[in-house]
Design an enzyme around this catalytic site. Structure first.
Site, short mmCIF file in Angstrom:
data_model
loop_
_atom_site.label_atom_id
_atom_site.label_comp_id
_atom_site.label_asym_id
_atom_site.label_seq_id
_atom_site.Cartn_x
_atom_site.Cartn_y
_atom_site.Cartn_z
CG LEU A 49 -1.55 1.44 1.03
CD1 LEU A 49 -2.79 1.37 -0.01
CD2 LEU A 49 -2.51 1.34 3.10
CB ILE A 75 4.16 1.25 4.42
CG1 ILE A 75 3.40 0.73 5.85
CG2 ILE A 75 3.84 2.66 3.69
CD1 ILE A 75 2.02 0.52 4.81
CE LYS A 76 4.01 0.78 -4.52
NZ LYS A 76 3.37 0.28 -5.82
CB ILE A 77 8.18 4.96 1.48
CG1 ILE A 77 7.40 5.05 2.44
CG2 ILE A 77 8.86 6.99 1.13
CD1 ILE A 77 8.45 5.41 3.97
#
Length: 365
Positions: free
Chosen positions: A107, A139-141
Protein backbone atom coordinates in the site's frame (compact mmCIF):
# COMPACT_ATOMS: atom_id res chain seq x y z
CA UNK A 1 4.96 -26.93 -16.07
CA UNK A 2 3.76 -23.44 -16.99
CA UNK A 3 6.40 -20.75 -17.63
CA UNK A 4 5.27 -18.89 -14.50
CA UNK A 5 5.91 -21.99 -12.40
CA UNK A 6 9.28 -22.57 -14.11
CA UNK A 7 10.30 -19.01 -13.27
CA UNK A 8 9.24 -19.51 -9.66
CA UNK A 9 11.30 -22.70 -9.45
CA UNK A 10 14.29 -20.77 -10.83
CA UNK A 11 14.18 -18.47 -7.81
CA UNK A 12 12.23 -15.44 -9.01
CA UNK A 13 8.97 -14.47 -7.33
CA UNK A 14 6.09 -13.29 -9.50
CA UNK A 15 3.87 -10.61 -7.98
CA UNK A 16 0.74 -9.21 -9.56
CA UNK A 17 0.81 -5.46 -10.18
CA UNK A 18 -2.95 -5.08 -9.91
CA UNK A 19 -5.77 -5.12 -7.40
CA UNK A 20 -9.50 -4.58 -7.55
CA UNK A 21 -12.49 -5.80 -5.62
CA UNK A 22 -13.63 -7.74 -8.68
CA UNK A 23 -10.26 -9.54 -8.82
CA UNK A 24 -10.85 -10.74 -5.26
CA UNK A 25 -14.54 -11.57 -5.46
CA UNK A 26 -14.28 -13.39 -8.79
CA UNK A 27 -11.68 -15.78 -7.38
CA UNK A 28 -9.12 -14.82 -10.03
CA UNK A 29 -6.45 -13.87 -7.52
CA UNK A 30 -6.85 -17.19 -5.73
CA UNK A 31 -6.56 -18.91 -9.12
CA UNK A 32 -3.37 -17.02 -9.96
CA UNK A 33 -1.85 -18.01 -6.62
CA UNK A 34 -2.85 -21.64 -6.97
CA UNK A 35 -2.17 -22.20 -10.67
CA UNK A 36 0.21 -19.49 -11.91
CA UNK A 37 2.67 -19.32 -8.97
CA UNK A 38 1.80 -15.71 -8.10
CA UNK A 39 3.19 -15.09 -4.62
CA UNK A 40 2.57 -11.41 -3.90
CA UNK A 41 0.74 -8.28 -5.02
CA UNK A 42 1.38 -4.55 -5.39
CA UNK A 43 -1.05 -1.66 -5.63
CA UNK A 44 -0.79 2.03 -6.39
CA UNK A 45 -3.13 5.05 -6.50
CA UNK A 46 -3.60 4.76 -10.27
CA UNK A 47 -4.99 1.23 -9.99
CA UNK A 48 -7.48 2.24 -7.29
CA UNK A 49 -8.45 5.41 -9.16
CA UNK A 50 -9.36 3.43 -12.26
CA UNK A 51 -11.34 0.84 -10.29
CA UNK A 52 -13.27 3.39 -8.22
CA UNK A 53 -13.92 5.83 -11.06
CA UNK A 54 -15.00 3.34 -13.70
CA UNK A 55 -17.20 1.02 -11.67
CA UNK A 56 -19.48 0.63 -8.68
CA UNK A 57 -17.71 -2.12 -6.74
CA UNK A 58 -16.57 0.36 -4.10
CA UNK A 59 -19.77 2.36 -3.74
CA UNK A 60 -21.02 0.52 -0.66
CA UNK A 61 -17.69 0.85 1.15
CA UNK A 62 -17.41 4.53 0.26
CA UNK A 63 -20.97 5.14 1.43
CA UNK A 64 -20.29 3.42 4.76
CA UNK A 65 -17.06 5.28 5.43
CA UNK A 66 -18.37 8.63 4.14
CA UNK A 67 -21.12 8.48 6.75
CA UNK A 68 -18.38 8.82 9.36
CA UNK A 69 -17.25 12.15 7.93
CA UNK A 70 -13.75 10.97 6.98
CA UNK A 71 -11.58 13.02 4.64
CA UNK A 72 -11.18 11.58 1.12
CA UNK A 73 -7.62 10.51 1.99
CA UNK A 74 -8.54 8.60 5.15
CA UNK A 75 -11.62 7.19 3.43
CA UNK A 76 -9.45 5.85 0.62
CA UNK A 77 -7.01 4.17 2.98
CA UNK A 78 -9.89 2.48 4.81
CA UNK A 79 -11.36 1.19 1.54
CA UNK A 80 -7.97 0.14 0.14
CA UNK A 81 -7.13 -1.76 3.31
CA UNK A 82 -10.37 -3.74 2.96
CA UNK A 83 -9.04 -5.15 -0.33
CA UNK A 84 -5.46 -5.53 0.84
CA UNK A 85 -6.53 -7.34 4.01
CA UNK A 86 -8.36 -9.91 1.89
CA UNK A 87 -5.41 -10.24 -0.48
CA UNK A 88 -2.96 -10.53 2.41
CA UNK A 89 -4.98 -13.42 3.81
CA UNK A 90 -4.64 -15.29 0.51
CA UNK A 91 -0.85 -14.86 0.64
CA UNK A 92 -0.48 -15.55 4.36
CA UNK A 93 0.48 -19.21 4.01
CA UNK A 94 3.20 -18.28 1.49
CA UNK A 95 4.44 -15.59 3.84
CA UNK A 96 4.64 -18.02 6.73
CA UNK A 97 6.18 -20.85 4.68
CA UNK A 98 8.95 -18.57 3.36
CA UNK A 99 9.48 -17.02 6.81
CA UNK A 100 8.57 -13.57 5.58
CA UNK A 101 10.57 -13.55 2.37
CA UNK A 102 7.52 -13.76 0.11
CA UNK A 103 3.74 -13.42 0.20
CA UNK A 104 3.51 -9.62 0.55
CA UNK A 105 0.97 -7.00 -0.48
CA UNK A 106 1.76 -3.28 -0.77
CA UNK A 107 0.00 0.00 0.00
CA UNK A 108 1.45 3.37 -1.01
CA UNK A 109 1.59 6.47 1.14
CA UNK A 110 0.17 9.63 -0.35
CA UNK A 111 2.51 10.44 -3.28
CA UNK A 112 2.04 14.12 -2.49
CA UNK A 113 4.40 13.52 0.41
CA UNK A 114 7.21 12.55 -1.98
CA UNK A 115 8.06 16.25 -2.32
CA UNK A 116 7.43 17.23 1.30
CA UNK A 117 9.14 16.82 4.65
CA UNK A 118 10.07 13.19 5.34
CA UNK A 119 8.53 13.38 8.81
CA UNK A 120 5.06 13.50 7.24
CA UNK A 121 5.78 10.38 5.19
CA UNK A 122 7.07 8.51 8.25
CA UNK A 123 4.02 9.54 10.26
CA UNK A 124 1.65 8.26 7.57
CA UNK A 125 3.62 5.06 6.93
CA UNK A 126 3.64 4.21 10.63
CA UNK A 127 -0.07 4.99 10.96
CA UNK A 128 -1.05 2.85 7.97
CA UNK A 129 1.03 -0.13 9.05
CA UNK A 130 -0.33 0.00 12.59
CA UNK A 131 -3.93 0.41 11.45
CA UNK A 132 -3.68 -2.49 8.99
CA UNK A 133 -2.22 -4.89 11.54
CA UNK A 134 -1.00 -7.16 8.74
CA UNK A 135 2.36 -8.96 9.06
CA UNK A 136 2.71 -9.17 5.26
CA UNK A 137 1.98 -5.54 4.31
CA UNK A 138 4.66 -3.37 2.73
CA UNK A 139 4.21 0.38 2.84
CA UNK A 140 5.40 1.91 -0.43
CA UNK A 141 7.55 5.04 -0.24
CA UNK A 142 9.05 6.66 -3.36
CA UNK A 143 12.85 6.59 -3.39
CA UNK A 144 13.04 10.32 -4.14
CA UNK A 145 15.66 12.45 -2.34
CA UNK A 146 13.02 13.42 0.23
CA UNK A 147 11.82 9.83 0.44
CA UNK A 148 15.21 8.37 1.33
CA UNK A 149 15.21 9.91 4.80
CA UNK A 150 11.63 8.72 5.29
CA UNK A 151 12.67 5.20 4.28
CA UNK A 152 15.48 5.13 6.84
CA UNK A 153 13.23 6.46 9.60
CA UNK A 154 10.39 4.08 8.73
CA UNK A 155 12.71 1.07 8.79
CA UNK A 156 14.06 2.26 12.15
CA UNK A 157 10.43 2.44 13.34
CA UNK A 158 9.94 -1.18 12.29
CA UNK A 159 7.75 -0.59 9.23
CA UNK A 160 8.40 -2.92 6.23
CA UNK A 161 9.01 -0.75 3.17
CA UNK A 162 8.65 -1.23 -0.58
CA UNK A 163 10.91 1.47 -2.04
CA UNK A 164 9.28 2.51 -5.29
CA UNK A 165 10.12 4.77 -8.23
CA UNK A 166 13.76 3.75 -8.59
CA UNK A 167 15.17 4.05 -12.10
CA UNK A 168 18.94 3.67 -11.96
CA UNK A 169 21.69 1.72 -10.27
CA UNK A 170 22.65 4.84 -8.33
CA UNK A 171 19.09 5.38 -7.10
CA UNK A 172 18.93 1.71 -6.09
CA UNK A 173 22.18 2.02 -4.11
CA UNK A 174 20.84 5.11 -2.33
CA UNK A 175 17.70 3.18 -1.36
CA UNK A 176 19.76 0.21 -0.17
CA UNK A 177 21.90 2.55 1.92
CA UNK A 178 18.80 4.10 3.54
CA UNK A 179 17.49 0.62 4.36
CA UNK A 180 20.79 -0.49 5.89
CA UNK A 181 21.12 2.70 7.92
CA UNK A 182 17.70 2.05 9.40
CA UNK A 183 18.70 -1.50 10.34
CA UNK A 184 22.04 -0.41 11.77
CA UNK A 185 20.30 2.15 13.96
CA UNK A 186 17.93 -0.55 15.20
CA UNK A 187 20.89 -2.72 16.18
CA UNK A 188 22.54 0.19 17.99
CA UNK A 189 19.28 0.75 19.89
CA UNK A 190 19.05 -2.90 20.88
CA UNK A 191 16.11 -3.57 18.55
CA UNK A 192 15.53 -6.53 16.24
CA UNK A 193 16.85 -5.97 12.69
CA UNK A 194 14.15 -8.23 11.23
CA UNK A 195 12.44 -5.52 9.19
CA UNK A 196 12.01 -6.36 5.52
CA UNK A 197 12.18 -4.24 2.40
CA UNK A 198 12.18 -4.53 -1.38
CA UNK A 199 13.70 -2.05 -3.84
CA UNK A 200 11.57 -1.54 -6.97
CA UNK A 201 13.46 -0.68 -10.17
CA UNK A 202 11.23 0.56 -13.01
CA UNK A 203 12.09 -0.86 -16.42
CA UNK A 204 9.81 -0.13 -19.38
CA UNK A 205 9.61 3.63 -18.88
CA UNK A 206 13.24 3.89 -19.98
CA UNK A 207 12.43 2.62 -23.45
CA UNK A 208 9.32 4.75 -23.73
CA UNK A 209 11.39 7.82 -22.87
CA UNK A 210 13.92 7.31 -25.69
CA UNK A 211 11.51 5.94 -28.28
CA UNK A 212 12.31 7.41 -31.69
CA UNK A 213 15.47 9.09 -30.41
CA UNK A 214 17.99 6.25 -30.80
CA UNK A 215 19.00 3.88 -33.63
CA UNK A 216 16.65 0.98 -34.32
CA UNK A 217 19.33 -1.42 -33.10
CA UNK A 218 18.89 0.05 -29.60
CA UNK A 219 15.11 -0.10 -29.54
CA UNK A 220 13.72 -1.55 -26.27
CA UNK A 221 17.20 -2.28 -24.91
CA UNK A 222 17.79 0.53 -22.42
CA UNK A 223 15.48 -0.69 -19.64
CA UNK A 224 16.94 -4.19 -19.80
CA UNK A 225 20.52 -2.86 -19.77
CA UNK A 226 19.80 -0.73 -16.70
CA UNK A 227 18.18 -3.74 -15.05
CA UNK A 228 21.15 -6.00 -15.81
CA UNK A 229 23.63 -3.45 -14.50
CA UNK A 230 21.61 -2.98 -11.31
CA UNK A 231 21.34 -6.73 -10.80
CA UNK A 232 25.13 -7.03 -10.99
CA UNK A 233 25.55 -4.31 -8.36
CA UNK A 234 22.82 -5.92 -6.25
CA UNK A 235 24.66 -9.25 -6.21
CA UNK A 236 27.95 -7.52 -5.44
CA UNK A 237 26.31 -5.65 -2.56
CA UNK A 238 25.05 -8.92 -1.09
CA UNK A 239 28.68 -10.03 -0.81
CA UNK A 240 29.84 -6.82 0.88
CA UNK A 241 31.14 -6.72 4.44
CA UNK A 242 28.34 -4.34 5.44
CA UNK A 243 25.58 -6.70 4.30
CA UNK A 244 27.34 -9.76 5.73
CA UNK A 245 27.50 -8.06 9.12
CA UNK A 246 23.78 -7.26 9.02
CA UNK A 247 22.97 -10.83 7.98
CA UNK A 248 25.07 -12.17 10.85
CA UNK A 249 22.90 -10.11 13.22
CA UNK A 250 19.71 -11.63 11.80
CA UNK A 251 18.75 -8.93 9.31
CA UNK A 252 17.01 -9.91 6.05
CA UNK A 253 18.19 -8.99 2.56
CA UNK A 254 16.48 -6.12 0.77
CA UNK A 255 15.28 -7.88 -2.39
CA UNK A 256 15.59 -6.27 -5.82
CA UNK A 257 12.21 -6.02 -7.56
CA UNK A 258 11.52 -5.37 -11.24
CA UNK A 259 8.60 -2.97 -11.70
CA UNK A 260 6.90 -1.56 -14.79
CA UNK A 261 7.56 -4.72 -16.78
CA UNK A 262 4.56 -4.61 -19.08
CA UNK A 263 5.61 -4.03 -22.71
CA UNK A 264 4.61 -0.56 -23.91
CA UNK A 265 5.81 -0.97 -27.52
CA UNK A 266 3.08 -2.81 -29.48
CA UNK A 267 5.69 -4.06 -31.96
CA UNK A 268 7.72 -5.80 -29.23
CA UNK A 269 6.96 -9.18 -27.64
CA UNK A 270 4.43 -8.84 -24.83
CA UNK A 271 6.69 -10.90 -22.56
CA UNK A 272 9.89 -9.02 -23.42
CA UNK A 273 10.89 -7.75 -19.99
CA UNK A 274 9.78 -10.81 -18.05
CA UNK A 275 11.93 -13.10 -20.20
CA UNK A 276 14.93 -10.74 -20.29
CA UNK A 277 15.02 -10.20 -16.51
CA UNK A 278 14.59 -13.76 -15.29
CA UNK A 279 16.99 -13.72 -12.35
CA UNK A 280 17.38 -15.66 -9.12
CA UNK A 281 16.71 -13.88 -5.83
CA UNK A 282 14.56 -11.16 -7.39
CA UNK A 283 10.87 -10.29 -7.71
CA UNK A 284 8.99 -9.31 -10.85
CA UNK A 285 5.71 -7.50 -10.32
CA UNK A 286 3.73 -7.60 -13.56
CA UNK A 287 0.34 -6.41 -14.86
CA UNK A 288 -2.43 -8.97 -15.17
CA UNK A 289 -2.29 -8.87 -18.97
CA UNK A 290 1.44 -9.60 -18.95
CA UNK A 291 1.02 -12.39 -16.40
CA UNK A 292 -1.52 -14.16 -18.60
CA UNK A 293 0.61 -13.67 -21.71
CA UNK A 294 3.70 -15.11 -20.02
CA UNK A 295 1.73 -18.07 -18.65
CA UNK A 296 0.41 -18.75 -22.15
CA UNK A 297 3.49 -18.39 -24.35
CA UNK A 298 6.39 -17.12 -22.26
CA UNK A 299 9.80 -18.72 -22.31
CA UNK A 300 12.31 -19.07 -19.49
CA UNK A 301 15.73 -19.07 -21.12
CA UNK A 302 19.15 -18.54 -19.56
CA UNK A 303 18.92 -16.71 -16.24
CA UNK A 304 20.74 -13.46 -15.59
CA UNK A 305 24.22 -14.05 -14.25
CA UNK A 306 26.22 -11.52 -12.28
CA UNK A 307 29.39 -12.79 -13.93
CA UNK A 308 28.66 -12.23 -17.64
CA UNK A 309 27.48 -8.83 -18.83
CA UNK A 310 26.64 -6.96 -22.00
CA UNK A 311 24.91 -4.09 -20.23
CA UNK A 312 27.99 -1.85 -20.00
CA UNK A 313 28.51 -2.04 -23.77
CA UNK A 314 24.83 -1.35 -24.44
CA UNK A 315 24.79 1.62 -22.08
CA UNK A 316 27.90 2.97 -23.81
CA UNK A 317 26.06 2.73 -27.14
CA UNK A 318 23.20 4.78 -25.69
CA UNK A 319 25.70 7.35 -24.45
CA UNK A 320 27.16 7.56 -27.96
CA UNK A 321 23.61 8.04 -29.28
CA UNK A 322 23.23 11.07 -27.01
CA UNK A 323 21.39 9.55 -24.03
CA UNK A 324 22.67 10.79 -20.65
CA UNK A 325 21.45 7.90 -18.54
CA UNK A 326 21.78 9.31 -15.02
CA UNK A 327 20.18 12.61 -16.00
CA UNK A 328 17.34 10.71 -17.63
CA UNK A 329 16.96 8.62 -14.47
CA UNK A 330 16.45 11.77 -12.41
CA UNK A 331 13.92 13.03 -14.95
CA UNK A 332 12.02 9.74 -14.98
CA UNK A 333 11.84 9.63 -11.20
CA UNK A 334 10.54 13.19 -11.07
CA UNK A 335 7.99 12.52 -13.82
CA UNK A 336 6.93 9.29 -12.14
CA UNK A 337 6.34 11.08 -8.84
CA UNK A 338 4.36 13.79 -10.62
CA UNK A 339 2.29 11.15 -12.42
CA UNK A 340 1.46 9.45 -9.13
CA UNK A 341 0.45 12.81 -7.64
CA UNK A 342 -1.85 13.44 -10.60
CA UNK A 343 -3.47 10.03 -10.16
CA UNK A 344 -3.76 10.63 -6.43
CA UNK A 345 -5.53 13.94 -6.92
CA UNK A 346 -7.88 12.32 -9.42
CA UNK A 347 -8.55 9.54 -6.92
CA UNK A 348 -9.30 12.04 -4.14
CA UNK A 349 -11.68 13.89 -6.48
CA UNK A 350 -13.49 10.65 -7.39
CA UNK A 351 -13.92 9.74 -3.73
CA UNK A 352 -15.06 13.24 -2.80
CA UNK A 353 -17.61 13.19 -5.61
CA UNK A 354 -19.01 9.83 -4.55
CA UNK A 355 -19.08 10.97 -0.91
CA UNK A 356 -21.16 13.97 -1.94
CA UNK A 357 -23.51 11.66 -3.82
CA UNK A 358 -23.93 9.64 -0.63
CA UNK A 359 -24.86 12.76 1.33
CA UNK A 360 -27.30 13.78 -1.39
CA UNK A 361 -28.83 10.32 -1.50
CA UNK A 362 -27.79 9.85 -5.14
CA UNK A 363 -25.42 6.90 -4.77
CA UNK A 364 -27.27 3.64 -5.17
CA UNK A 365 -25.78 0.94 -2.90
Amino acid sequence: MLPTQTLHEAGQSLWLDYISRELLESGRLAHYIRDLAVSGLTSNPTLFDQAIRKGHDYDASIAREAAGGLSPELLFFRVALEDLTRAAALFRSIHERTRGQDGWVSLEVSPVLAFQQPELTVEQATMLYAEAGLPNLFIKIPGTPAGLRAIEESIFAGVPINVTLLFSTEQYLAAADAYMRGLERRLEAGLSPEVRSVASLFISRWDKAVEGQVPESLRNRLGIAVGERTYRVYRELLESARVRRLLSEGAPVQTLLWASTGTKDPSAPDTLYVEALAAPDTINTIPEKTLLAFADHGRVGPLLSHEEWESDEVLEEFKTAGVEVEGLATQLQHEGAESFVKSWMGLMASIARKSEEVRAGQLGV
